[in-house]
Write a protein that holds these residues in place. Structure first.
Motif, PDB file in Angstrom:
ATOM      1  N   TYR A 131       0.882  -1.157   0.000  1.00  0.00           N
ATOM      2  CA  TYR A 131       0.000   0.000   0.000  1.00  0.00           C
ATOM      3  C   TYR A 131       0.923   1.210   0.000  1.00  0.00           C
ATOM      4  CZ  TYR A 131      -3.997   2.835   1.584  1.00  0.00           C
ATOM      5  OH  TYR A 131      -5.011   3.757   1.688  1.00  0.00           O
ATOM      6  N   HIS A 173      -1.545  -3.734  -5.347  1.00  0.00           N
ATOM      7  CA  HIS A 173      -1.774  -2.604  -4.457  1.00  0.00           C
ATOM      8  C   HIS A 173      -3.149  -2.836  -3.816  1.00  0.00           C
ATOM      9  CE1 HIS A 173      -3.016   1.960  -4.402  1.00  0.00           C
ATOM     10  NE2 HIS A 173      -3.245   1.352  -3.269  1.00  0.00           N
ATOM     11  N   ASP A 176      -5.393  -1.992   2.005  1.00  0.00           N
ATOM     12  CA  ASP A 176      -4.693  -1.412   3.153  1.00  0.00           C
ATOM     13  C   ASP A 176      -3.479  -2.284   3.497  1.00  0.00           C
ATOM     14  OD1 ASP A 176      -5.707  -3.603   4.590  1.00  0.00           O
ATOM     15  OD2 ASP A 176      -7.419  -2.477   5.338  1.00  0.00           O
ATOM     16  N   GLU A 177      -2.704  -1.843   4.471  1.00  0.00           N
ATOM     17  CA  GLU A 177      -1.490  -2.583   4.816  1.00  0.00           C
ATOM     18  C   GLU A 177      -1.808  -3.900   5.501  1.00  0.00           C
ATOM     19  OE1 GLU A 177      -1.888   0.654   5.375  1.00  0.00           O
ATOM     20  OE2 GLU A 177      -0.096   1.746   4.756  1.00  0.00           O
TER      21      GLU A 177
END
Ligand SMILES: Cc1ncc(C[n+]2csc(CCOP(=O)(O)OP(=O)(O)O)c2C)c(N)n1
Ligand code: SF4
Ligand SMILES: [Mg+2]
Lengths: 561, 209
Positions: free
Chosen positions: A216, A241, A244-245
Motif C-alpha cells: 500500500y 496494491h 490497506d497494509e
C-alpha cells in the motif's frame, strides 16, 4: 584527498525537474568517470514547496553526500535561503537575482539569469538543463558526454535541451571562467549504473526469485512498489496494491503459503498495521519478507525525511514470542543483497524476515554494477515435492527448528496453516506438553538464524584505539568521515547487518575495545538499548540525531576528531 | 457415490449440538465431492469464530487465519496459483465487521474465491456480543440496553459494489437450498458470496427478529 571530492546542489520549487535534472547530472558524472552519491530533499507536496537535489562525486569512492556544497544552483529567486549553512567561503552560488541585493555574506554569489535565458529558448522548463551546461563548464566535463546523455534523457525534446546545455555552457565560459574548479580527471567506472536503494532492493527481490509483492503506497517505501510494478510482465511477477497494509501483509502471507517467494513493503505507520501478520507468520511458520523503509514518526511524522526510529518496533513486532529475523542494509549494494537474501532467509527459516531500511538509503542513489544482470544464490529451503499420507508439516523431529513444508497442490501434503497453537499436522491443540514442544521447536530457529543471517563487518584493525558501532544507513557517512580523518588508523568500525537475532560474536568484538562510540540516526539510541539487553555493553559515547536529516560526514568528522 | 469422508479430518466437531454450522459443513463436502475437487487442490481459509472452527474438521489444504483476514489470505493464494479452488469460511463478525474492507475489495476485483458466511447475527465464539448484522434494538452482552446501530445487509452492499459477482442469501435451516446454493457458488466463475442466515442455538434467543 578531500579536494578530490566535490558537491553540487540544485534547488527550487517542485515541478521544475530538480530531481530528473539532478539524476541526469549524476549519470553524466558517472559516465565522466566519477563515483557519485546523491541525496534529495522534498516536502510532502506535489507542486511548489522547496526541493533540493545534491550530488557528491569523487574520483575515489564517494560513500555519502557531504554537507558543504561547492556549487549551488537556485532555479528561482530565494531558493538558496534554507541552504546558507551549507555554503563555505568558496561555494559558488548561482542565483537568478542581483547578487548585490542579497544579504549573503558567504561564498561567491554569481548571477545566472535562468529566466531570461530560458525565455529566449522559448521554454520555462529548461532552467535545469541550462544549469547542467553551467555545471559541465565549471567542473570541466566533456561536453560530448553531456550532450549524449541529455539527448538520450530528453529524447522527445532533445533539440531544445541540447541548445539549453550549450547556452549554459557558453554563458559560463563568458562569465565564470575564473571560477572553474580544478577537478581531477575521472577514470572509467566499473560500476556505471545509477539506482536508488528502493530499486536496488527490487532488483535483489527479482534476482532472488521473488514473484509476489503487495504494498500500500507509503513514502519512502513506494519506490519499490512502482519499480516492481513496471517489471511485472518481463519477470512474471504478481504486484498488488491492495486496500490497506493489513491486507497487503495478510495477502502476502497467503501468497507465501501458496508457494510464492513473497514480500510486502511499507514505512513505520503501515508496519504498525502489519504487526498482526508478523505474529501470524511466526506461529504458522510462513516465510515472508517485510520491507520496512523508515521515515521519522511518531504517527504521520515527517513523511519525506529520514530516521532510524523503527529498529525496536521491528524487533519487537508481533504479539507473542516467536523467532524472526531483522536485517538492515547500509547502502545501495546491501539493499540489493538483502532484497535476495531476505527471501532466502524467509524460505530457509520459515519465519518472518524484516528488512529495515530508511529514506536515506531507500531514496538516495549511487552508482553500482548492472543489477539487471547480477546473479545471486537462490535458496528454496525444505520444500517437499512429494508427500506420503500422514504428512507432518510441523514435524517436531528437527534440529534446526525448520520442518518440511508442502505447497498447496501437492498430493498428500494437505495441512492446516493454523494461527492457533497446533499439532504436527496443524490442527489446534491446547495440550500443555505439545504447546511447549511447538514453542521450543520454533525457538530453535533462533540459533539457525544466527548461522544463516548476514554477519557483521569490522572495518579497520581490532587493535585500533576506538570502535565505532552503527547499523543501517549511517554506514556510508561513517566511511566517508573516516576517509577525512588524519588519524583514520585509530578507528575500527563495526557495521551490524543483522539486528535480530543478536550474533554472540558482537560481544566478543566489542569486548576488545575500551572506547566505543555508537552512532544512530534516531533519538533514543535504540541499538544501545538492544545491545545492553543482550550482554554487558557500556559505550563511552553515543551520537544521535533525530531531525529528519541524515548525518553528514563533516558532522561525524567534527565529533570524532 | 460421493466419498464425503475424503475431505474429513479425524477431529470430532466441537460445535454445540444442533448448531447450524453442521449443515454448512455437510453442504460444503457435498459440493466438493459433486464437483470432484481433489483435496490437494482445495485451499480453505477459515476466519476466527464458531464458523471458522470448521478448520480442524476438514483435511484439505487450509489456513486458519487471523480474525477478519481470511479473505486477504485467500486473495494471495488465488493470485499465486489460479489452479487452486480457494474458499473462505467465516462469521458475520469476521467478514462484515473486522474484515469488511477486504470483502469489498475482493468483490471489486471479482477474484475467483468463494466466501461462505455463517451469519448468526452475533459474535458467538466470544459468547454473544453484537455483530454488524444484529437487529437494531437487540439486547446482547455488549449492548444490554439494546443495540443502537442499523444492521448491514451484506448482499445488497456487495451487489451495489459489483453487480457482476455472485451474491446470495440463503436460509441456513433449509439443507436443500443451502446445498444447491453452495454448489452454484462453487461453479460460478468469479467472486461469490453466500450469506447463510442462521440462528445461534446458544446465544440467539436474545435477538429481536
Ligand atoms: C483481532 C481479534 N479481535 C478479536 C478476537 C476475538 N474474537 C474471536 S471470534 C470473534 C467474533 C466472532 O464472530 P463471528 O465472526 O460472527 O463468528 P461466530 O463465532 O459468530 O461464528 C472475536 C471478536 C480475535 N480472535 N482477534
Ligand atoms: S455458540 Fe452458536 S454458533 Fe457457536 S457452536 Fe454454539 S450454536 Fe453454533
Ligand atoms: Mg457470528
Amino acid at each position: 584527498m578531500l579536494s578530490k571530492t566535490f558537491t553540487l546542489k540544485i534547488a527550487g520549487p517542485a515541478g521544475l525537474g530538480i530531481k530528473s535534472g539532478g539524476q541526469l547530472l549524476s549519470k553524466i558524472l558517472i559516465e565522466s568517470g566519477y563515483s557519485v552519491t546523491d541525496y534529495n530533499e522534498y516536502p510532502s507536496l506535489v507542486r511548489g514547496g522547496h526541493n533540493a537535489y545534491q550530488i557528491t562525486f569523487s574520483n575515489t569512492k564517494a560513500f555519502a553526500p557531504h554537507y558543504n556544497v561547492d556549487a549551488f544552483f537556485a532555479m528561482t529567486p530565494g531558493h538558496w535561503k534554507t541552504h546558507v549553512s551549507e555554503f563555505t567561503k568558496n561555494t559558488l552560488i548561482f542565483v537568478d537575482e542581483d547578487p548585490k541585493t542579497l544579504n549573503l555574506k558567504k561564498g561567491k554569489v554569481l548571477n545566472l539569469p535562468l529566466k531570461e535565458l530560458s525565455t529566449k529558448l522559448g521554454s520555462n522548463l529548461v532552467a535545469n538543463t541550462i544549469s547542467i551546461g553551467v555545471a559541465a563548464y565549471i567542473f570541466n566535463l566533456d561536453l560530448k558526454i553531456v550532450k549524449k546523455l541529455v539527448a538520450a534523457t530528453y529524447a522527445k525534446a532533445s533539440d531544445l535541451n541540447l541548445t539549453a546545455v550549450e547556452t549554459g555552457y557558453e554563458f559560463a565560459k563568458d562569465n565564470f571562467s575564473k571560477y572553474r574548479f580544478k577537478v581531477a580527471k575521472g577514470k572509467k567506472q566499473k560500476s556505471p549504473e545509477l539506482y536508488d536503494g528502493n530499486e536496488a532492493f527490487g532488483w535483489g527481490f527479482i534476482q532472488g526469485g521473488g514473484n509476489f509483492y503487495a504494498a500500500y503506497p507509503m513514502t519512502p517505501a513506494t519506490g519499490t512498489l512502482h519499480f516492481l510494478a513496471t517489471k511485472q510482465k518481463e519477470y512474471k511477477l504478481t504486484v498488488v496494491h491492495p486496500e490497506d497494509e493489513i491486507s497487503a501483509a495478510n495477502m502476502t502471507a497467503g501468497a507465501a503459503f501458496a508457494g510464492a517467494r513473497a514480500a510486502t513493503g511499507t514505512s513505520g505507520g503501515g508496519f504498525a498495521l502489519m504487526n498482526e501478520a508478523v505474529s501470524l507468520c511466526g506461529v504458522t511458520e510462513i516465510g515472508m519478507v517485510y520491507y520496512l523503509v523508515s521515515r521519522p514518526g511518531p504517527a504521520t511524522g515527517l513523511p519525506t525525511w529520514t530516521a532510524q526510529g523503527d529498529l525496536l518496533h521491528a524487533i519487537y513486532s508481533g504479539h507473542g514470542e516467536f523467532p524472526k529475523v531483522v536485517i538492515a542494509p547500509g547502502d545501495l549494494d546491501e539493499s540489493f543483497e538483502m532484497g535476495a537474501e531476505s527471501l532466502n532467509l524467509a524460505a530457509e527459516l520459515q519465519t518472518p524476515v524484516i528488512v529495515v531500511s530508511d529514506k536515506f538509503v531507500g531514496e538516495s542513489s549511487s552508482n553500482t554494477k548492472d543489477l539487471s544482470k547480477a546473479k545471486v544464490k537462490v535458496k528454496l529451503g525444505n520444500i517437499v515435492d512429494k508427500a506420503d499420507a500422514g504428512f507432518k508439516r510441523y514435524s517436531l523431529k528437527t534440529k534446526t527448528g525448520v520442518s518440511p513444508v508442502s505447497i498447496p497442490g501437492t498430493p498428500n501434503g494437505e495441512f492446516l496453516s493454523n494461527s492457533y497453537e497446533h499439532d504436527e499436522f496443524g490442527f489446534s491443540t491446547e495440550d500443555a506438553n505439545l504447546s511447549q514442544e511447538m514453542f521450543d521447536k520454533r525457538a530453535k530457529k533462533i540459533q539457525t538464524a544466527i548461522k544463516l543471517a548476514p554477519k557483521p563487518i569490522l572495518y579497520g584493525s581490532d587493535k585500533a584505539k576506538k570502535l565505532i558501532i552503527s547499523w543501517g544507513s549511517t554506514k556510508g557517512v561513517i566511511l566517508e568521515a573516516l576517509k577525512m580523518m588524519e588519524n583514520e588508523e585509530d578507528f575500527a568500525y563495526l557495521h551490524i547487518k543483522t539486528l535480530w537475532p543478536i550474533n554472540p560474536e558482537l560481544e566478543t568484538i566489542t569486548k576488545a575495545f575500551k572506547e566505543i562510540i555508537v552512532i544512530e540516526n534516531n533519538g533514543f539510541s535504540q541499538l544501545v538499548t538492544l545491545l545492553k539487553s543482550q550482554f554487558n555493553f557500556n559505550p563511552t559515547e553515543i551520537i544521535t540525531k533525530n531531525n529528519g536529516r541524515p548525518f553528514f560526514p563533516e558532522e561525524i568528522y567534527a565529533k570524532l576528531k | 457415490m460421493p466419498n464425503l469422508n475424503n475431505y474429513r479430518s479425524t477431529v470430532t466437531p466441537t460445535w454445540c449440538p444442533g448448531c447450524y454450522n453442521y449443515m454448512v459443513f455437510a453442504g460444503l463436502q457435498a459440493a466438493f465431492s459433486a464437483l470432484n475437487i481433489p483435496k490437494h487442490k482445495l485451499v480453505i481459509n477459515y476466519d476466527i469464530g464458531c464458523a471458522g472452527n470448521m478448520a480442524d474438521f476438514l483435511n484439505t489444504y487450509g489456513a486458519h487465519t487471523l480474525h477478519g483476514r481470511s479473505i486477504c489470505m485467500a486473495m494471495g493464494e488465488k493470485l499465486v496459483n489460479p489452479d487452486l479452488t480457494v474458499c473462505v469460511i467465516g462469521g458475520d463478525g469476521g467478514i462484515y465487521g473486522e474484515g469488511l474492507n477486504h470483502l469489498i475489495a475482493a468483490a471489486r476485483a471479482n477474484t475467483d474465491i468463494k466466501v461462505f458466511v455463517s451469519n448468526n447475527y452475533l459474535y458467538s465464539l466470544t459468547t454473544g456480543q453484537t455483530s454488524p448484522t444484529t437487529p437494531k434494538g437487540s439486547k446482547t452482552k455488549s449492548t444490554p440496553n439494546g443495540n443502537l446501530n442499523e444492521p448491514i445487509d451484506a448482499i445488497k452492499l456487495i451487489e451495489n459494489i459489483n453487480p457482476h459477482v455472485f451474491a446470495k442469501r440463503v436460509d441456513g435451516r433449509n439443507p436443500l437450498e443451502l446445498n444447491k446454493s453452495i454448489k452454484e457458488a462453487m461453479e460460478f466463475k468469479g467472486f461469490a458470496l453466500i450469506d447463510i442466515a442462521q440462528e445461534c442455538i446458544a446465544f440467539g434467543k436474545q435477538l429481536k427478529s
